[in-house]
Scaffold this active site. Structure first.
Site, short mmCIF file in Angstrom:
data_model
loop_
_atom_site.label_atom_id
_atom_site.label_comp_id
_atom_site.label_asym_id
_atom_site.label_seq_id
_atom_site.Cartn_x
_atom_site.Cartn_y
_atom_site.Cartn_z
N VAL A 1 2.50 1.21 -7.21
CA VAL A 1 2.09 0.43 -6.04
C VAL A 1 0.82 -0.35 -6.42
O VAL A 1 -0.14 0.25 -6.91
CB VAL A 1 1.78 1.37 -4.86
CG1 VAL A 1 1.34 0.59 -3.64
CG2 VAL A 1 3.00 2.23 -4.55
N CYS A 2 0.83 -1.65 -6.19
CA CYS A 2 -0.35 -2.47 -6.54
C CYS A 2 -1.55 -2.06 -5.70
O CYS A 2 -1.50 -2.04 -4.47
CB CYS A 2 -0.06 -3.94 -6.30
SG CYS A 2 -1.53 -4.95 -6.42
N ILE A 3 -2.65 -1.77 -6.37
CA ILE A 3 -3.82 -1.25 -5.66
C ILE A 3 -4.44 -2.29 -4.72
O ILE A 3 -4.80 -1.96 -3.57
CB ILE A 3 -4.87 -0.68 -6.65
CG1 ILE A 3 -6.00 0.00 -5.88
CG2 ILE A 3 -5.42 -1.76 -7.58
CD1 ILE A 3 -6.84 0.92 -6.73
#
Lengths: 99, 127, 130
Positions: free
Chosen positions: C77-79
């Site tokens: 998941v992209c931070i």
């Protein structure tokens, strides 16, 4: 190259854009609402038939069936399942998703 | 790194921008990927098609929207060695725009040339 | 062949996550490798363990978690996108002074570099979006 189109051609110009940039010999896979472009006797079917002269066009069968389109698919558009989608990705050097 | 990339052979990455800024977040978050991706020293190109050309127009003023105007960031791309920006000619024309309306120097190309550019890519990122 | 997958939309509103899931399942069934599934934009919402869909509907989040456990998938998941949208793991919650975390099993939060790396390492990158 494999192109995917997931928008209805009646609501959105994505299919047109895709066909403008799809070079001869490439493949176009219609998925999700994109499968409506595969139907016979529609406002866009002539355009799709014309495109079939230079590109291969596929439609994702589960999406076709979900939308009750299984008896309306025009000649020349080939149906594939998810496994067929995977095979198309393998067969082409890159995938352009026209989102 | 995989064996193919161990020798430093760069892949050709193309970012396809087809969405206008502000109405949705795609343009901004796409630019964030470009900036992070620049550190990986791949062969990067950006394509602007359709409403994507609106990302590059001069005169964007977002003060009243209370959102960040990110159009100046395109000018900084050069510092990241991202210099191949292709804009489709028809997209500009259809929107009454010309190259002088854009915030950065770009290469304006025909649809046919753009199709060739796309065909030669290894990885195409579209958002 | 090694595939990288990018999912740009959240669950339920758009079909993107469903299509990506079916694609991944089919690729695994054919013996291909999924190098990574990267969730970006609203796609980060596929990672919240707090979804409770109706019992007669598919549970999109759980389905990803289960597939990840079964095949040791790397679900990232992209931070930056996650922070904007309120997706946190334990350490991010602590770091940002939040009182809860909500990441489902099998997902991990990391940077955008993971997407670029997937593009470099995979033989094909396939994007699913709206």
């Amino acid at each position: 190259m494999l192109h995917t189109v997931n928008k209805s051609p009646f609501d959105n110009s994505t299919l047109q854009t895709c066909l403008k940039f799809a070079r001869r010999g490439s493949a176009v896979l219609l998925i999700e609402d994109g499968v409506y472009a595969a139907a016979r006797d529609t406002a866009v079917s002539k355009q799709v038939q014309e495109a079939l002269k230079s590109v291969s066009i596929y439609a994702l069968k589960p999406d076709v069936e979900a939308r009750g389109m299984q008896n309306r698919v025009m000649d020349g558009v080939r149906l594939v399942d998810y496994g067929g989608f995977v095979d198309l990705v393998v067969e082409h050097n890159a995938v352009q998703s026209w989102l | 790194m995989s064996e193919e990339n161990a020798g430093g052979v760069a892949k050709k990455f193309l970012y396809v921008n087809r969405k206008a800024p502000y109405g949705t977040i795609y343009a901004l978050e796409s630019l964030e990927v470009v900036l992070i991706g620049a550190a990986f020293e791949q062969d990067v190109s950006l394509a602007f098609l359709g409403d994507g050309v609106y990302q590059l127009t001069k005169g964007q003023d977002t003060k009243s929207l209370e959102v960040k105007n990110f159009s100046p960031t395109y000018r900084a791309l050069e510092d990241y060695d991202v210099t191949k920006l292709y804009v489709e000619e028809g997209a500009l024309q259809a929107r009454g725009l010309s190259e002088s309306d854009l915030v950065v120097p770009v290469e304006v190309v025909s649809a046919q040339r753009m199709a060739e550019i796309m065909e030669g890519q290894d990885v195409i990122l579209s958002f | 062949m090694k595939f990288g997958i990018l999912v740009n939309e959240g669950p339920y509103t758009h079909q993107a996550s469903d299509t990506a899931y079916q694609f991944v399942k089919a690729a695994l069934a054919k013996g291909h490798e999924i190098y990574r599934v990267f969730f970006y934009h609203d796609g980060v919402n596929n990672a919240t363990r707090l979804t409770v869909p109706p019992q007669d509907d598919r549970n999109i989040v759980k389905r990803w978690s289960e597939l990840a456990a079964q095949h040791k998938l790397d679900l990232v998941v992209c931070i930056a996108a996650a922070q904007r949208r309120g997706l946190m793991d334990k350490s991010e919650a602590k770091r940002n002074g939040k009182d809860a975390d909500n990441i489902a099993p099998g997902f991990r939060i990391s940077g955008l570099g993971q997407l670029i790396e997937a593009g470099i390492q995979a033989d094909r990158l396939v994007v699913f979006g709206a």
